[in-house]
Motif scaffolding. Structure first.
Motif, PDB file in Angstrom:
ATOM      1  N   THR A  56       0.744  -1.230  -0.025  1.00 17.84           N
ATOM      2  CA  THR A  56       0.420   0.343   0.362  1.00 17.84           C
ATOM      3  C   THR A  56       0.868   0.851   0.024  1.00 17.84           C
ATOM      4  O   THR A  56       1.747   0.846   0.605  1.00 17.84           O
ATOM      5  CB  THR A  56      -1.086   0.313   1.166  1.00 17.84           C
ATOM      6  N   PHE A  57       0.197   1.810  -0.917  1.00 18.92           N
ATOM      7  CA  PHE A  57       1.714   3.571  -1.358  1.00 18.92           C
ATOM      8  C   PHE A  57       0.149   4.269  -0.684  1.00 18.92           C
ATOM      9  O   PHE A  57      -0.674   4.298  -1.062  1.00 18.92           O
ATOM     10  CB  PHE A  57       1.706   3.773  -2.841  1.00 18.92           C
ATOM     11  N   THR A  58       1.341   5.315   0.154  1.00 20.22           N
ATOM     12  CA  THR A  58       0.325   6.638   0.763  1.00 20.22           C
ATOM     13  C   THR A  58       1.048   7.773  -0.243  1.00 20.22           C
ATOM     14  O   THR A  58       1.819   8.575  -0.494  1.00 20.22           O
ATOM     15  CB  THR A  58       0.489   6.923   2.468  1.00 20.22           C
ATOM     16  N   PHE A  59       0.230   9.379  -0.264  1.00 27.93           N
ATOM     17  CA  PHE A  59       0.043  10.223  -1.235  1.00 27.93           C
ATOM     18  C   PHE A  59      -0.606  11.387   0.257  1.00 27.93           C
ATOM     19  O   PHE A  59      -1.921  10.494   0.293  1.00 27.93           O
ATOM     20  CB  PHE A  59      -0.819   9.433  -2.585  1.00 27.93           C
ATOM     21  N   ASP A  60      -0.817  11.883  -0.635  1.00 25.20           N
ATOM     22  CA  ASP A  60      -1.533  13.433   0.247  1.00 25.20           C
ATOM     23  C   ASP A  60      -2.292  13.870  -0.500  1.00 25.20           C
ATOM     24  O   ASP A  60      -3.530  14.242   0.286  1.00 25.20           O
ATOM     25  CB  ASP A  60      -0.348  14.506  -0.108  1.00 25.20           C
ATOM     26  N   THR A  61      -3.163  13.270  -1.336  1.00 22.74           N
ATOM     27  CA  THR A  61      -4.424  14.199  -2.459  1.00 22.74           C
ATOM     28  C   THR A  61      -5.122  12.547  -2.894  1.00 22.74           C
ATOM     29  O   THR A  61      -4.023  11.470  -3.270  1.00 22.74           O
ATOM     30  CB  THR A  61      -4.148  14.850  -3.421  1.00 22.74           C
ATOM     31  N   PHE A  62      -5.974  12.733  -3.498  1.00 24.76           N
ATOM     32  CA  PHE A  62      -6.337  11.181  -4.089  1.00 24.76           C
ATOM     33  C   PHE A  62      -6.005  11.424  -5.269  1.00 24.76           C
ATOM     34  O   PHE A  62      -6.060  10.628  -5.938  1.00 24.76           O
ATOM     35  CB  PHE A  62      -8.387  11.810  -4.469  1.00 24.76           C
TER      36      PHE A  62
END
Length: 117
Positions: free
Chosen positions: A52-58
């Motif tokens: 799972t990769f996380t990001f600041d926005t959709f």
């Protein structure tokens, strides 16, 4: 010699046919050493490679998923992608053999590279 994320990503995927051997547990463990954040889990009765990769926005998560989609189409090997606000989960396995093949680890390395692109 152990693989690195970069060396694994540079490998060519090989055609996988029914009856092709699944990757051994020992080889999977070795290759996971080159793939920080990835793990092998059981899903639907078979092993899959997941991260799972996380990001600041959709939008950033969606753009990442689109980059992974482009990589998948180029290799003719397609993952499961789940995109939510601020994160994207990617699962690789080889449908033809119902489990993991070296191609899945190659594509996971390319996916990790796409996360920083």
């Amino acid at each position: 010699m152990s693989a690195t994320t970069e060396s694994l990503a540079a490998e060519a995927c090989q055609a996988c046919r029914p009856g092709s051997p699944r990757i051994s547990a020992a080889e999977a463990a070795d290759l996971l050493g080159a793939l920080p954040g990835w793990e092998v889990v059981e899903a639907g009765g078979m092993d899959v490679l997941t991260a799972t990769f996380t990001f600041d926005t959709f939008r950033a998560a969606l753009e990442f998923a689109n980059r992974v989609g482009d990589l998948a189409d180029a290799a003719d090997h397609h993952p499961e992608l789940v995109v939510e606000w601020g994160r994207a989960r990617v699962r690789w396995w080889t449908h033809t053999i119902g489990g993991l093949h070296r191609n899945d680890f190659i594509m996971a390395a390319r996916t990790s590279a796409a996360a920083v692109a």
